[in-house]
Design a protein around this motif. Sequence first.
Motif, short mmCIF file in Angstrom:
data_model
loop_
_atom_site.label_atom_id
_atom_site.label_comp_id
_atom_site.label_asym_id
_atom_site.label_seq_id
_atom_site.Cartn_x
_atom_site.Cartn_y
_atom_site.Cartn_z
N ASN A 69 -10.29 20.00 5.26
CA ASN A 69 -9.74 19.55 3.98
C ASN A 69 -10.73 18.69 3.20
O ASN A 69 -10.74 18.70 1.98
N HIS A 70 -11.55 17.94 3.96
CA HIS A 70 -12.45 16.98 3.31
C HIS A 70 -13.66 16.75 4.19
O HIS A 70 -13.65 17.09 5.37
N THR A 71 -14.69 16.17 3.60
CA THR A 71 -15.84 15.73 4.39
C THR A 71 -15.96 14.21 4.19
O THR A 71 -15.17 13.61 3.48
N VAL A 80 -15.40 5.80 9.06
CA VAL A 80 -14.40 5.11 8.25
C VAL A 80 -13.01 5.48 8.77
O VAL A 80 -12.14 4.63 8.97
N ASP A 81 -12.82 6.78 9.05
CA ASP A 81 -11.55 7.25 9.62
C ASP A 81 -11.78 7.67 11.08
O ASP A 81 -11.20 8.63 11.56
N PHE A 82 -12.67 6.93 11.74
CA PHE A 82 -12.98 7.17 13.15
C PHE A 82 -13.21 8.64 13.48
O PHE A 82 -12.61 9.21 14.37
N PHE A 129 -6.95 22.47 13.87
CA PHE A 129 -7.23 22.38 12.43
C PHE A 129 -6.50 21.20 11.83
O PHE A 129 -5.27 21.19 11.73
N ASP A 130 -7.31 20.24 11.42
CA ASP A 130 -6.82 18.98 10.88
C ASP A 130 -6.23 19.15 9.48
O ASP A 130 -6.78 19.89 8.67
N ALA A 131 -5.18 18.42 9.21
CA ALA A 131 -4.63 18.28 7.86
C ALA A 131 -4.60 19.60 7.09
O ALA A 131 -4.86 19.64 5.88
N GLY A 159 -2.77 24.24 15.01
CA GLY A 159 -2.67 23.68 13.66
C GLY A 159 -1.99 22.33 13.65
O GLY A 159 -1.00 22.12 14.36
N GLU A 160 -2.54 21.44 12.85
CA GLU A 160 -1.82 20.18 12.61
C GLU A 160 -0.81 20.44 11.50
O GLU A 160 -1.11 20.31 10.31
N THR A 161 0.38 20.85 11.89
CA THR A 161 1.33 21.40 10.95
C THR A 161 2.59 20.54 10.85
O THR A 161 3.61 20.85 11.46
N ASN A 204 0.56 11.60 19.50
CA ASN A 204 -0.84 11.81 19.15
C ASN A 204 -1.43 10.51 18.61
O ASN A 204 -0.75 9.47 18.63
N HIS A 205 -2.65 10.59 18.10
CA HIS A 205 -3.38 9.38 17.71
C HIS A 205 -2.94 8.84 16.35
O HIS A 205 -3.54 7.89 15.85
N ASP A 206 -1.94 9.45 15.73
CA ASP A 206 -1.48 9.01 14.42
C ASP A 206 -0.09 8.36 14.44
O ASP A 206 0.40 7.94 13.39
N ASN A 207 0.54 8.34 15.58
CA ASN A 207 1.93 7.87 15.63
C ASN A 207 2.14 6.89 16.77
O ASN A 207 1.48 6.99 17.80
C1 GLC Z 1 -5.16 14.04 10.39
C2 GLC Z 1 -5.66 13.24 11.55
C3 GLC Z 1 -5.73 11.79 11.14
C4 GLC Z 1 -6.70 11.68 9.99
C5 GLC Z 1 -6.31 12.60 8.85
C6 GLC Z 1 -7.41 12.75 7.86
O1 GLC Z 1 -3.87 13.72 10.04
O2 GLC Z 1 -4.88 13.45 12.68
O3 GLC Z 1 -6.11 10.96 12.20
O4 GLC Z 1 -6.72 10.36 9.54
O5 GLC Z 1 -6.02 13.90 9.29
O6 GLC Z 1 -8.45 13.50 8.39
#
Ligand code: GLC
Length: 563
Positions: A107-109, A64-66, A209-211, A282-284, A345-348
């Motif tokens: 943060n989530h599954t 869903v969120d690749f 480490f994501d989010a 870290g994704e900070t 990155n893949h979000d911007n």
């Molecule tokens: C992070 C990822 C992003 C993803 C989000 C939720 O920000 O880089 O691609 O959608 O976390 O996991």
Amino acid sequence: MSATAGERNWWKNAVIYEVYPRSFQDTNGDGIGDLNGITERLDYLKDLGVDAIWLTPVYPSPQVDFGYDISNYRDIDPQYGTLADFDRLVAEAGKRHIRVIMDMVMNHTSDRHEWFLQSRSSRDNPYRDWYMWHDGKGQTATSKGEPPNNWQSLFGHSAWQWDETTRQYYYHKFYIQQPDLNWHNPAVHEAFKQIMAFWLKRGVGGFRFDAITALFEDPSMADEGVVLDKNGKPEINAYGDPQLDDSKTDNQPGVHAVIAEMRAEADKFDGSAFPGARVMIGETYLPNIGELRKMYGTPRQPEFELPMDTQVAFINKLDVAAFRQRLTDAELRLGTHTPLLLFDNHDNPRIAARYGDGVHDMDIQRVIATILLASRGSALMYYGDEIGMKTTLPKRKEDVKDPIGITGWPKEKGRDGERTPMQWDGSANAGFTTGTPWLQVPGSAETVNVKAEERDPDSLFAWYKELIRLKKTVPAFEDGANIMLDAENTKVLSWMRQAPGTPQVVVSVNFTAQPQTVNLAIGGAGIGPRKLKTLLKTPGAADPVALNRIELGPYGVYIGEVQ
Ligand code: GLC
């Protein structure tokens, strides 16, 4: 064999390359990239000179969120391959001195993860407390009431989802299919320590480490504040909701203890049996340098080795003063730690979309690459940056793959634009796949591609490759201090790299479309009007005669060693 100090510190002056596996290289013709495709392209990555690749999630996932919605943390999604393919990738990368870094999403599954399936099955299931369940406001036996508070998903609308089976709401910072884990529950901590060990034993070079700042929410459950515009009216975001201030759901105090705990766990793998020497990234996304500083932890409780410096990355404007300030902060306000610079990155939207002017984009990308790779610290780059791939947004809503692009259309078109297939050559699908690519290959691939740029000594690819080579071979670039020069100049950003016993190196980048001349023979910085030996300059530019007269073309770059 035990890791030498040099090996253990590999990440300190490193180039880390983010691979979006779905879009890198397909080998089985299904239009989706795979692990074998990455393995196939390792020689390319070695030639470019990278030290590590970070893979966005390749675990089993409903996608869903690749991949950021993980349904099993200990396997590989069949779309991408098998664990055996993964082991081969790590081994082949290792032969080329490239480490493989995994994405760690804590943060989530996925809502299809066994933990969540259990959790939602009944209120007294042992996994119930692994997620964030709450009664609604005003909930009764017959009505679900209202969501517990005004918190929103970063991906649009309420962060609370009603679940009829057990008649409670669960919290999701991201998509509905990404329920947040409850980090107040020690069992969740334990589970992730074991997951990390699983991958470290397989020889990974660390985790991103994501989010991570989203791990905790304020236990008061109080509403978040609404951000007001200059007329005092609520700001409305791309999803049509009032913009909230994130004060109760982001960067809450508990985050640091968890990072320190995970770091202590990872450190157990630094011994002689694991010469790989892992790093924690870290994704900070943080509001200021002070908060970024905290992400490194303390000597007694170290946290990330490399939290991303988003302060520099997302200035999103070629503003000399802002860059000077934030690069100085990275140099002076992070203690003795290593900054992790990045721009993409893949979000911007990609670099050209955020810094380009539509006319000088090639030169502007050279400017950004230079800041990334000629500054002190480690550098994180995104696949395709090295050839100048552009953001290519979907034109029609029905083509959108990233769900936020559907929820937010047309204001928010989602992140497909920066996730298009890697452009390897000028053929129909750019050498990415023999099938139908999951996202369309941009037309620009005809000219913007690896094959064409490898042949051209003036290409952006050649520029990246040379910058990386300099980063690795010029002594002052190894760990030399980053000292800003010509600090009043509002058009050109100049700095010096300086390490005892090695020649000083000066770098000047022109942030304007007009030619500029700079004088770097500044007594205070300890460099007189001496001669320069050119290390790198914008293609076609003349060599400066001396330090007191460096001429730069529009968005020109000069790097020279002081003789
Ligand atoms: C992070 C990822 C992003 C993803 C989000 C939720 O920000 O880089 O691609 O959608 O976390 O996991």
